[in-house]
Design a protein around this motif. Structure first.
Motif, PDB file in Angstrom:
ATOM      1  N   GLU A 122     -13.515  -4.097   1.022  1.00  0.00           N
ATOM      2  CA  GLU A 122     -12.462  -4.729   1.916  1.00  0.00           C
ATOM      3  C   GLU A 122     -12.502  -6.064   0.969  1.00  0.00           C
ATOM      4  O   GLU A 122     -12.807  -6.512   0.415  1.00  0.00           O
TER       5      GLU A 122
ATOM      6  N   LEU B  79       0.874  -1.302   0.116  1.00  0.00           N
ATOM      7  CA  LEU B  79       0.242  -0.311  -0.137  1.00  0.00           C
ATOM      8  C   LEU B  79       0.903   1.247   0.210  1.00  0.00           C
ATOM      9  O   LEU B  79       0.233   2.230  -0.710  1.00  0.00           O
TER      10      LEU B  79
ATOM     11  N   GLU C  87      -6.476  -9.204   4.646  1.00  0.00           N
ATOM     12  CA  GLU C  87      -4.122  -8.937   5.028  1.00  0.00           C
ATOM     13  C   GLU C  87      -3.961  -9.149   3.493  1.00  0.00           C
ATOM     14  O   GLU C  87      -3.747 -11.024   3.956  1.00  0.00           O
TER      15      GLU C  87
ATOM     16  N   LEU D 167      -8.808  -5.506   5.485  1.00  0.00           N
ATOM     17  CA  LEU D 167      -7.713  -4.653   5.067  1.00  0.00           C
ATOM     18  C   LEU D 167      -8.985  -3.571   4.308  1.00  0.00           C
ATOM     19  O   LEU D 167      -9.460  -3.673   3.588  1.00  0.00           O
TER      20      LEU D 167
ATOM     21  N   THR E 258      -7.542   4.155   4.669  1.00  0.00           N
ATOM     22  CA  THR E 258      -7.385   3.222   5.297  1.00  0.00           C
ATOM     23  C   THR E 258      -7.218   2.515   6.771  1.00  0.00           C
ATOM     24  O   THR E 258      -6.722   3.649   7.458  1.00  0.00           O
ATOM     25  N   TYR E 259      -7.778   1.555   6.937  1.00  0.00           N
ATOM     26  CA  TYR E 259      -7.668   1.267   8.025  1.00  0.00           C
ATOM     27  C   TYR E 259      -7.473  -0.442   7.938  1.00  0.00           C
ATOM     28  O   TYR E 259      -8.682  -0.922   6.847  1.00  0.00           O
ATOM     29  N   ARG E 260      -7.905  -0.999   9.295  1.00  0.00           N
ATOM     30  CA  ARG E 260      -7.874  -2.595   9.567  1.00  0.00           C
ATOM     31  C   ARG E 260      -8.874  -2.669  10.625  1.00  0.00           C
ATOM     32  O   ARG E 260      -8.972  -2.248  11.595  1.00  0.00           O
TER      33      ARG E 260
ATOM     34  N   MET F 163       0.895  -3.640   4.417  1.00  0.00           N
ATOM     35  CA  MET F 163      -1.067  -4.629   3.615  1.00  0.00           C
ATOM     36  C   MET F 163       0.143  -4.804   1.877  1.00  0.00           C
ATOM     37  O   MET F 163       0.232  -3.505   1.298  1.00  0.00           O
TER      38      MET F 163
ATOM     39  N   ASP G  86      -0.181   1.056  10.694  1.00  0.00           N
ATOM     40  CA  ASP G  86      -0.220  -0.063  10.318  1.00  0.00           C
ATOM     41  C   ASP G  86      -0.738  -0.991   8.704  1.00  0.00           C
ATOM     42  O   ASP G  86      -0.894  -1.965   9.153  1.00  0.00           O
ATOM     43  N   THR G  87      -1.714   0.020   7.959  1.00  0.00           N
ATOM     44  CA  THR G  87      -2.127  -0.657   6.538  1.00  0.00           C
ATOM     45  C   THR G  87      -1.105  -0.728   5.589  1.00  0.00           C
ATOM     46  O   THR G  87      -1.012  -0.890   4.572  1.00  0.00           O
TER      47      THR G  87
ATOM     48  N   GLN H  28       0.774  -9.595   4.070  1.00  0.00           N
ATOM     49  CA  GLN H  28       1.201  -8.832   4.527  1.00  0.00           C
ATOM     50  C   GLN H  28       2.214  -8.526   3.492  1.00  0.00           C
ATOM     51  O   GLN H  28       2.661 -10.116   3.172  1.00  0.00           O
TER      52      GLN H  28
END
Length: 436
Positions: free
Chosen positions: A424, A292, A427, A366, A359-361, A327, A323-324, A429
């Protein structure tokens, strides 16, 4: 007495099916099956796999003294030869015979080595490697094809030659084992004087014991081939969808450059420089997924081009959770959505507007949001937006290819108040984040 004669033969077939199924579970063995042209190292590897498996079957018979039907040494040697050729057959025959040689059955190694070479001869007789996998143990069907299929004589002749080769191998074992001085094991239901029916059943069992692993492993090969074809189709589809985006973006940008060349040559030069930077990034990207962080960096470059065109009318805001950033997301995921907001939402608004990316988790998911405060999307177009056009539909199709049913994408809009697209996905990594 009849059950006692035929039960060991049924056990023999069950043992062969078990060995074939166990080998089919190994990825290394499956990869060797898929390769018809093998290096010397690969042939040695195939010999080791088959030799070890069938040597264990001989060892069970030798050391247990209770399971004579477990001995599948002759069948394993023949299978090794027909799958891998002379070297594989000879090597496998030697490996398979080791437990019997330790039991002082000294004629086993010459016989199994010769049968392995016989398998190599049968392989050379095959019209093509695929004909080996089409082998059927039913002689009536082979004879029917020989006399009815005018253009299939060579294939049918090979099937008959294959069957005869198996019968010859079993004949050698039976005749050599019948001599008291011969140090060789052979399965002999019915004792020293079996009936003709029992002897026929022994030969038929050997034919089926060779055919069973070929059928099991051919199913494994077909499954692997289907998986590979599906993977190639997915990659081709993704490549086609990605190729839709890049010319679309390039076409729109060049249109903007052409409109500036006469009115503002300096700004046109800046836009060309920005475009070259974006194109260099595109040429470096061959994978379908990117972090991202890289995707947002690409958006920055893209918006720098559009800012030259729109000036202060175009504003951009980001609300990106830290924290995204590492991703993984599909490459060129956000650019078509941002471009859509500019083209259909803000370019028609006299005072311009703002594009926001958030963006958020949540719970291993994601979330990506692209929204604008433009003119919005008419209700009649909103219902069919995912089914047409290039930008939004392209993103939707790529998400479907990559994630199947594991993603969501929806669009909300109110005329005069803007539009909002939310995605959506699971996730994923990146490798750098995992190492870090």
């Amino acid at each position: 007495m009849l059950i006692e004669n035929y039960f060991p033969l049924l056990v023999k077939l069950a043992a062969m099916a078990s060995i074939a199924s166990l080998l089919a579970r190994s990825n290394s063995f499956k990869s060797l099956l898929l390769q018809e042209s093998r290096s010397l190292r690969q042939r040695a590897g195939l010999a080791l796999w088959i030799g070890s498996a069938f040597a264990n079957s001989v060892a069970i018979r030798v050391f247990s003294k209770s399971y004579p039907a477990a001995d599948l040494g002759l069948e394993g040697s023949l299978i090794a030869g027909i799958l891998g050729g002379y070297v594989t057959g000879l090597t496998s025959g030697i490996i398979i015979s080791i437990p019997a040689m330790l039991n002082l059955e000294l004629h086993t190694m010459p016989l199994l080595a010769a049968v392995g070479v016989l398998g190599g001869v049968l392989r050379d007789l095959a019209p093509s490697p695929e004909e080996i996998w089409r082998f059927t143990p039913f002689p009536d069907l082979n004879l029917y094809r020989f006399f009815t299929e005018r253009y299939e004589h060579r294939r049918t002749a090979f099937a008959l030659e294959f069957t005869i080769g198996i019968l010859v191998a079993e004949f050698l074992r039976q005749k050599m084992g019948a001599f008291p001085s011969t140090m060789l094991f052979h399965l002999a239901p019915g004792g020293n004087n079996p009936s003709n029916w029992t002897l026929a059943a022994v030969y038929a069992t050997t034919v089926f014991a060779v055919a069973i692993p070929l059928k099991v492993w051919n199913n494994t090969r077909n499954e692997k081939k289907l998986e590979e074809q599906e993977r190639l189709l997915v990659e081709a589809r993704l490549a086609a969808l990605t190729s839709q985006i890049n010319p679309h973006f390039l076409f729109n940008t060049l249109n903007s450059v052409s409109s500036l060349i006469r009115t503002d040559p300096n700004q046109a030069r800046i836009m060309v420089l920005r475009l070259s930077k974006v194109l260099r990034r595109l040429l470096r990207k061959h994978e379908h997924l990117t972090s991202l962080r890289d995707e947002l960096s690409f958006i920055d470059d893209y918006l720098a081009i559009e800012t030259v065109r729109f000036g202060e009318k175009l504003r951009f805001e980001r609300d990106v959770a830290g924290d995204t950033l590492d991703m993984l997301v599909p490459s060129m995921l956000l650019q078509p959505l941002v471009e859509n907001s500019i083209k259909h939402g803000l370019s028609r608004k006299v005072e311009g507007g703002t594009i926001r990316i958030r963006t958020y988790r949540t719970e291993n998911r994601l979330h990506l949001l692209v929204e604008d405060d433009g003119v919005g999307i008419p209700e009649e177009k909103l219902a069919h937006l995912l089914d047409g056009g290039i930008g939004v539909n392209n993103v939707h199709e790529r998400l479907k290819v990559l994630f199947g049913n594991e993603y969501r994408m929806w669009i909300e809009s109110q005329p005069g108040k803007g539009a909002r697209i939310e995605i959506e996905v699971p996730e994923l990594q990146s490798a750098e984040a995992v190492v870090g």
